[in-house]
Design a protein around this motif. Structure first.
Motif, short mmCIF file in Angstrom:
data_model
loop_
_atom_site.label_atom_id
_atom_site.label_comp_id
_atom_site.label_asym_id
_atom_site.label_seq_id
_atom_site.Cartn_x
_atom_site.Cartn_y
_atom_site.Cartn_z
N GLU A 60 0.77 -1.14 0.19
CA GLU A 60 0.07 -0.02 0.08
C GLU A 60 0.88 1.31 -0.20
O GLU A 60 0.35 2.30 -0.18
N LEU A 61 2.38 1.08 0.18
CA LEU A 61 3.07 2.24 0.37
C LEU A 61 4.11 2.46 -0.51
O LEU A 61 4.76 1.25 -1.08
N LEU A 62 4.51 3.60 -0.90
CA LEU A 62 5.73 3.75 -1.43
C LEU A 62 6.79 4.66 -0.87
O LEU A 62 6.31 5.32 0.06
N ILE A 63 8.00 4.30 -0.85
CA ILE A 63 9.06 5.13 -0.32
C ILE A 63 9.55 6.34 -0.80
O ILE A 63 9.64 6.30 -2.05
N LEU A 64 9.70 7.57 -0.03
CA LEU A 64 10.21 8.67 -0.67
C LEU A 64 11.61 8.53 -0.60
O LEU A 64 12.17 8.36 0.46
N PRO A 65 12.22 8.99 -1.87
CA PRO A 65 13.79 8.89 -1.84
C PRO A 65 14.63 9.85 -1.10
O PRO A 65 13.75 11.07 -0.57
N LYS A 66 15.78 9.62 -0.76
CA LYS A 66 16.69 10.79 -0.19
C LYS A 66 16.39 10.75 1.47
O LYS A 66 17.32 11.32 2.10
N LEU A 67 15.38 10.39 1.90
CA LEU A 67 14.99 10.84 3.29
C LEU A 67 15.02 9.66 4.22
O LEU A 67 14.29 8.55 3.78
N LYS A 238 21.56 10.63 11.34
CA LYS A 238 21.49 11.16 9.95
C LYS A 238 20.24 10.97 9.14
O LYS A 238 19.38 10.22 9.57
N TRP A 239 20.17 11.56 8.08
CA TRP A 239 18.85 11.59 7.56
C TRP A 239 18.86 11.32 6.17
O TRP A 239 17.82 11.36 5.34
N ASN A 240 20.19 11.39 5.46
CA ASN A 240 20.15 10.97 3.96
C ASN A 240 19.94 9.35 3.72
O ASN A 240 20.93 8.50 4.25
N LEU A 241 19.25 8.90 2.80
CA LEU A 241 18.80 7.58 2.56
C LEU A 241 20.06 7.10 1.49
O LEU A 241 19.63 7.27 0.24
N THR A 242 21.15 6.52 1.84
CA THR A 242 22.19 6.11 1.12
C THR A 242 21.81 4.70 0.35
O THR A 242 21.18 4.03 0.94
#
Length: 274
Positions: A60-67, A238-242
């Motif tokens: 039901e969900l999608l991930i938002l990139p970068k965060l 940290k907050w960047n989705l690497t």
């Protein structure tokens, strides 16, 4: 678009950015478990959520990139407070905070794989002034309460950082939260999602750039010093989705599925935003 926001200190820069340069966004505040439920019920459209919730509702969900919210090793705000050393825990009663399912699953993986323990887990509220109830051996704390206890360790208790324990087990960092959007909303209103995503990124960037101001804005209401929060935000947290973070997240999901804490290891699907 209604946006959920877990208003813990670990996302203080974003909260500060929301208040100072994104006042037009419709924000709903709450703890992770509340916002998880609101997102599944369709009462909010996008939110930061516990990582495990994406796995449980990936259809039901999608991930938002970068965060994301992650820590390379020590997280300092997800801890086990115990009356005995962690390697002595076996079938003891452990109290789990109800605020975060990700932390619950993380603790269960660590105790099972690292220490061969099979505790009696019970979920109830956990208080800072008495972190472990008289009838229990240990308790799981998260968020601002956990950070306070970590920095002011109670006498006669052992305090274990679950980020460090996870790193000892896997050699990897840990992703504690993701930003997700409902697939239905993303399909129906892609332009609005893109605009909102850009506003969230700008708010986050503004809060990080003005981290000192963000910290000063909460010092009068939080039991922490400026230096404590300065080291925590951008240091531990940290907050960047690497790419490395996504690899670690997959490891977490794999282990959670092996223990049947989730039905299956989910595929990582991302929203079509830039």
């Amino acid at each position: 678009m209604r946006i959920g926001h877990i208003n813990f200190l670990n996302v203080l820069p974003l909260n500060y950015g929301y208040q100072t340069c994104a006042a037009d966004l419709d924000i709903v505040y709450g703890v992770p478990t509340f916002l998880n439920g609101e997102l599944q019920a369709g009462r909010i459209d996008l939110s930061n959520v516990s990582s495990i919730e994406y796995a449980r509702h990936s259809d039901e969900l999608l991930i938002l990139p970068k965060l994301c919210v992650r820590a390379d090793c020590d997280v300092t705000s997800i801890i086990l407070v115990s009356r005995k050393p962690i390697d002595k825990i076996r079938d003891d009663k452990i109290i789990l905070t109800s605020k975060s399912a990700t932390a619950q699953c993380l603790l269960k993986i660590i105790l099972h794989e690292s220490y061969d323990a099979a505790p009696d887990y019970q979920t109830r509220s956990v208080e800072v002034d008495k972190p472990v109830d008289d009838d229990a051996t240990a308790a799981l704390l998260i968020g601002d309460d956990a950070l306070f206890v970590y920095l002011h360790k109670p006498q006669n208790f052992y305090v274990y950082d679950l980020g460090r324990e996870w790193h000892k087990l896997t050699g990897k960092q840990m992703v504690y939260a993701l930003w997700t959007v409902r697939k239905k909303y993303a399909a129906e209103k892609p332009a609005l999602l893109q605009t909102t995503y850009e506003k969230i990124l700008r708010a986050f960037e503004y809060g990080i750039e003005h981290k000192a101001d963000a910290i000063n804005s909460v010092l009068s209401t939080k039991p922490f010093t400026f230096d404590e929060l300065d080291k925590y935000l951008g240091g531990a947290i940290k907050w960047n989705l690497t790419a490395e973070a996504l690899d670690a997240l997959k490891r977490y999901y794999r282990k959670a599925a092996a223990l049947k804490l989730i039905d299956k290891e989910p595929a990582l699907e991302f929203a079509d935003v830039e």
